[in-house]
Every structure is written in C-alpha cells, then in structure tokens.
Enzyme design. Structure first.
Site, PDB file in Angstrom:
ATOM      1  N   ASP A  10     -56.722 -52.868 -26.429  1.00  0.00           N
ATOM      2  CA  ASP A  10     -55.354 -52.379 -26.232  1.00  0.00           C
ATOM      3  C   ASP A  10     -54.851 -52.414 -24.963  1.00  0.00           C
ATOM      4  O   ASP A  10     -54.836 -52.434 -24.093  1.00  0.00           O
ATOM      5  CB  ASP A  10     -55.968 -50.647 -26.851  1.00  0.00           C
ATOM      6  CG  ASP A  10     -54.827 -50.247 -27.231  1.00  0.00           C
ATOM      7  OD1 ASP A  10     -53.261 -50.510 -27.962  1.00  0.00           O
ATOM      8  OD2 ASP A  10     -54.274 -48.774 -27.358  1.00  0.00           O
ATOM      9  N   SER A  11     -53.596 -51.018 -25.072  1.00  0.00           N
ATOM     10  CA  SER A  11     -52.465 -50.636 -23.871  1.00  0.00           C
ATOM     11  C   SER A  11     -53.351 -49.996 -22.931  1.00  0.00           C
ATOM     12  O   SER A  11     -53.523 -49.546 -22.323  1.00  0.00           O
ATOM     13  CB  SER A  11     -51.029 -51.233 -24.544  1.00  0.00           C
ATOM     14  OG  SER A  11     -51.570 -49.820 -25.441  1.00  0.00           O
ATOM     15  N   GLY A  43     -45.885 -50.831 -26.265  1.00  0.00           N
ATOM     16  CA  GLY A  43     -45.077 -50.254 -27.795  1.00  0.00           C
ATOM     17  C   GLY A  43     -43.025 -50.615 -27.640  1.00  0.00           C
ATOM     18  O   GLY A  43     -41.996 -50.653 -28.382  1.00  0.00           O
ATOM     19  N   CYS A  73     -54.266 -52.769 -30.968  1.00  0.00           N
ATOM     20  CA  CYS A  73     -53.080 -52.118 -30.894  1.00  0.00           C
ATOM     21  C   CYS A  73     -51.927 -52.505 -31.638  1.00  0.00           C
ATOM     22  O   CYS A  73     -52.445 -53.907 -32.206  1.00  0.00           O
ATOM     23  CB  CYS A  73     -52.753 -53.082 -29.068  1.00  0.00           C
ATOM     24  SG  CYS A  73     -51.072 -51.843 -29.101  1.00  0.00           S
ATOM     25  N   ASN A  74     -51.728 -52.258 -32.256  1.00  0.00           N
ATOM     26  CA  ASN A  74     -50.658 -52.346 -33.649  1.00  0.00           C
ATOM     27  C   ASN A  74     -49.670 -53.216 -33.269  1.00  0.00           C
ATOM     28  O   ASN A  74     -48.743 -54.524 -33.652  1.00  0.00           O
ATOM     29  CB  ASN A  74     -49.868 -51.415 -33.943  1.00  0.00           C
ATOM     30  CG  ASN A  74     -50.875 -50.308 -34.829  1.00  0.00           C
ATOM     31  OD1 ASN A  74     -51.150 -50.769 -36.032  1.00  0.00           O
ATOM     32  ND2 ASN A  74     -51.732 -49.764 -34.651  1.00  0.00           N
ATOM     33  N   THR A  75     -48.816 -52.775 -32.025  1.00  0.00           N
ATOM     34  CA  THR A  75     -47.651 -53.621 -30.883  1.00  0.00           C
ATOM     35  C   THR A  75     -48.790 -54.945 -31.398  1.00  0.00           C
ATOM     36  O   THR A  75     -47.428 -55.978 -31.415  1.00  0.00           O
ATOM     37  CB  THR A  75     -47.452 -52.917 -29.647  1.00  0.00           C
ATOM     38  OG1 THR A  75     -47.127 -51.435 -30.695  1.00  0.00           O
ATOM     39  CG2 THR A  75     -46.338 -53.232 -29.660  1.00  0.00           C
ATOM     40  N   GLU A 151     -51.795 -37.594 -26.974  1.00  0.00           N
ATOM     41  CA  GLU A 151     -52.422 -37.891 -25.384  1.00  0.00           C
ATOM     42  C   GLU A 151     -52.574 -36.821 -24.475  1.00  0.00           C
ATOM     43  O   GLU A 151     -53.801 -36.379 -23.378  1.00  0.00           O
ATOM     44  CB  GLU A 151     -51.829 -38.845 -24.462  1.00  0.00           C
ATOM     45  CG  GLU A 151     -52.080 -40.447 -24.801  1.00  0.00           C
ATOM     46  CD  GLU A 151     -51.803 -41.699 -24.106  1.00  0.00           C
ATOM     47  OE1 GLU A 151     -51.747 -41.613 -23.053  1.00  0.00           O
ATOM     48  OE2 GLU A 151     -51.760 -43.090 -24.032  1.00  0.00           O
ATOM     49  N   CYS A 183     -50.159 -46.973 -35.499  1.00  0.00           N
ATOM     50  CA  CYS A 183     -50.394 -47.132 -34.253  1.00  0.00           C
ATOM     51  C   CYS A 183     -51.336 -46.380 -33.556  1.00  0.00           C
ATOM     52  O   CYS A 183     -51.542 -45.633 -34.652  1.00  0.00           O
ATOM     53  CB  CYS A 183     -49.147 -46.302 -33.827  1.00  0.00           C
ATOM     54  SG  CYS A 183     -49.324 -45.534 -32.228  1.00  0.00           S
ATOM     55  N   THR A 184     -52.449 -47.190 -33.158  1.00  0.00           N
ATOM     56  CA  THR A 184     -53.914 -46.239 -32.145  1.00  0.00           C
ATOM     57  C   THR A 184     -53.672 -45.054 -32.545  1.00  0.00           C
ATOM     58  O   THR A 184     -54.327 -44.425 -32.538  1.00  0.00           O
ATOM     59  CB  THR A 184     -53.961 -46.979 -31.533  1.00  0.00           C
ATOM     60  OG1 THR A 184     -52.871 -46.417 -30.065  1.00  0.00           O
ATOM     61  CG2 THR A 184     -54.230 -48.621 -31.550  1.00  0.00           C
ATOM     62  N   HIS A 185     -52.641 -43.843 -32.023  1.00  0.00           N
ATOM     63  CA  HIS A 185     -52.973 -42.863 -31.781  1.00  0.00           C
ATOM     64  C   HIS A 185     -52.441 -41.980 -32.838  1.00  0.00           C
ATOM     65  O   HIS A 185     -53.227 -40.989 -32.364  1.00  0.00           O
ATOM     66  CB  HIS A 185     -52.381 -41.888 -30.731  1.00  0.00           C
ATOM     67  CG  HIS A 185     -51.450 -42.398 -29.462  1.00  0.00           C
ATOM     68  ND1 HIS A 185     -51.802 -43.925 -29.162  1.00  0.00           N
ATOM     69  CD2 HIS A 185     -51.868 -41.880 -27.864  1.00  0.00           C
ATOM     70  CE1 HIS A 185     -52.342 -44.384 -27.599  1.00  0.00           C
ATOM     71  NE2 HIS A 185     -52.088 -43.055 -27.525  1.00  0.00           N
TER      72      HIS A 185
HETATM   73  N1  DGL Z   1     -51.819 -48.705 -29.021  1.00  0.00           N
HETATM   74  C1  DGL Z   1     -50.197 -49.178 -29.332  1.00  0.00           C
HETATM   75  C2  DGL Z   1     -49.999 -49.217 -30.840  1.00  0.00           C
HETATM   76  O1  DGL Z   1     -50.975 -49.131 -32.078  1.00  0.00           O
HETATM   77  C3  DGL Z   1     -49.395 -47.379 -28.735  1.00  0.00           C
HETATM   78  C4  DGL Z   1     -49.110 -47.535 -27.780  1.00  0.00           C
HETATM   79  C5  DGL Z   1     -47.791 -48.244 -26.681  1.00  0.00           C
HETATM   80  O2  DGL Z   1     -47.433 -48.441 -27.039  1.00  0.00           O
HETATM   81  O3  DGL Z   1     -48.882 -49.082 -26.028  1.00  0.00           O
HETATM   82  O4  DGL Z   1     -48.670 -49.865 -30.740  1.00  0.00           O
END
Ligand code: DGL
Length: 264
Positions: A10-11, A43, A73-75, A151, A183-185
């Site tokens: 993930d990012s 993102g 990571c969704n992005t 976060e 989104c992961t969060h």
């Molecule tokens: N992990 C990213 C996602 O799921 C969210 C955080 C980012 O923007 O890197 O898109």
C-alpha cells in the site's frame, strides 16, 4: 512455493486494513507488507507516477520471494493493476473487483462509491460494477479528508461525522442502498458512516472482500501453506515511527519489528 509469503503493498499504513483481514482469514500464511511511506499519498498523484510507484513496490516484494501479490491500495489497484499483471508472472489481486462483486448485491441498484481523487477519477469502480449490473446507477464522491481523520485517530470524532455528512449528501440524495468504501482507510470510519447513512445502506468493505478473494485464489492455485506459518514482516520506505504508531491503531495490536528499505 506454498511456504512462501503473500506480499501486500500500500502507499502507507492504510493497507493494514486489508492485511488484517487476510491475517484473520488465513492464519497459517506468512505475510510480507510494504508501506511506501516515503511517497504516500498516492491518491492525489498522477496515473503515471502511481504506476511507477506500484511497479517498484511490486518488484520489491517479488524480490522477497512472495508467491502472490495483493495490491492493498485502491488508488494503485485503480490505475496500475493491468500493468502489474503484464509485468509479473505471479497472481496479482487488487481491491476493486472484490469490492465491486459485493456491491453488485445492491437491491435497488443505486450504488455510491467513495475513494481518493485518483480512484474516483479513474472510474474503475463504476466500470467494474457496470460489468456486473449494466443498469446500475452509480454516484461517486472523492473524500480526501477521511484519510487524515482516520490516521489522526478521529474516525469517530464529531468532526468526522460532520465531514461525512457534507461528503455523503449527494449520495443520500440519490437514495443509494449500498456504499463502497473504496479506500483503505475508510473501514475505520464505518461507525461514523453508519451514523450518517442509517441502517438501510450496506457498507461494502473492500478489505474483507479482498481477503476472501485471496483465500479462493491460493486454494485455486494450490498455494496454501501446509505448515503453520503465520509470520508477519513489515517494511516501510521512510522512518517507521509514525507507521508504527498509526499502524497499531489500524491493526489493533503492535506490529513488532519494522524495517526501513529503499525501493526504486
Ligand atoms: N491507500 C490509499 C487508497 O486506498 C489511500 C491513501 C493514499 O492516498 O495514498 O487509495
């Protein structure tokens, strides 16, 4: 091959929501996590930049000898999945298709999608959902403030509720019955989102759905670890202090040793 780890990247810290579900569902599997904390967020970055980052993160995990790669990571899943599948031989799983499959259970076929700017702009969720239900009415909204709120540990704070109310108003006006947390969060904000949306809207958590897909795939490819492994290894690309602190809240327990590495 079966003894090798599953690689998850993930990012940053957010992919731990996916990691946690995989670890819960597959306790025998060894897992290696890479958080690209030096370059987070993905993102808000361009498609080309996220593709380059994703290739480098994947290469790092492949160099660790992983048997399967999860783009948590969704992005990165939205913009880099075909490229990763083209570049690497091993099975690569993203978070979009699993989430879209679950969203297709919508009763009234009015579905909301929330995510980062990159994920929403990519249109990957609507594409994947329309492939399953062509007449679905899909409304998408980027919710960038949810990431820092999660976060900061403010996922259930009044500020989070007001932010959610503002972001979700257009989706509520569309009478959605399903909301994809793209989104992961966002799974951390589930309680707040439920408070705003009420009980009639189902929340689709890509993390849970992705973990189920990982389980199916390792079975299908005969990659299940026959021994009790369950070893978890964490790598980050910047100093681990913040990842360690925020990660503990995401995972619900201490992460243990975290190694800082350079990729790319
Ligand atoms: N992990 C990213 C996602 O799921 C969210 C955080 C980012 O923007 O890197 O898109």
């Amino acid at each position: 091959m079966q003894h090798r780890a599953i690689g998850v990247f993930d990012s940053g810290v957010g992919g731990l929501t996916v990691f946690k579900e995989i670890a819960r569902l597959l306790p025998r599997e060894n897992l290696v996590y890479l958080g690209d904390t030096a370059r987070v967020p993905y993102g808000t970055k361009s498609v080309e930049t996220v593709q380059r980052y994703a290739l480098e993160a994947a290469q790092f995990l492949i160099d660790q000898g992983v048997k399967l790669l999860v783009v948590a990571c969704n992005t990165a899943s939205a913009v880099a999945l075909p490229l990763l599948r083209q570049h690497f031989q091993l099975p690569v799983i993203g978070v979009i298709e699993p989430g879209a499959r679950r969203a297709a259970d919508s009763r009234n076929r009015r579905i909301g999608v929330i995510g980062t700017e990159g994920t929403i702009n990519s249109q990957r969720y609507p594409e994947a959902i329309h492939a399953l239900i062509p007449d679905a009415q899909i409304s998408s909204v980027a919710c960038p403030l949810f990431v820092p709120l999660a976060e900061e540990g403010w996922a259930e704070h009044e500020i989070a509720r007001l932010t959610a109310l503002e972001y979700l108003q257009p989706l509520m006006a569309e009478s959605i019955d399903t909301l994809v947390l793209g989104c992961t969060h966002y799974p951390l904000l589930s309680n707040t989102l439920r408070r705003v949306l009420g009980d009639t809207v189902s929340l689709v958590d890509s993390a849970t759905e992705t973990a189920k897909t990982v389980q199916q795939l390792i079975h299908q490819y005969d990659l299940e670890n026959p021994r009790a492994g369950g070893q978890h290894t964490f790598f980050v690309t910047d100093v681990p202090t913040r990842f360690e602190r925020v990660g503990r809240a995401f995972l619900g327990k201490s992460l243990g040793q975290i190694e800082q590495v350079q990729i790319g």
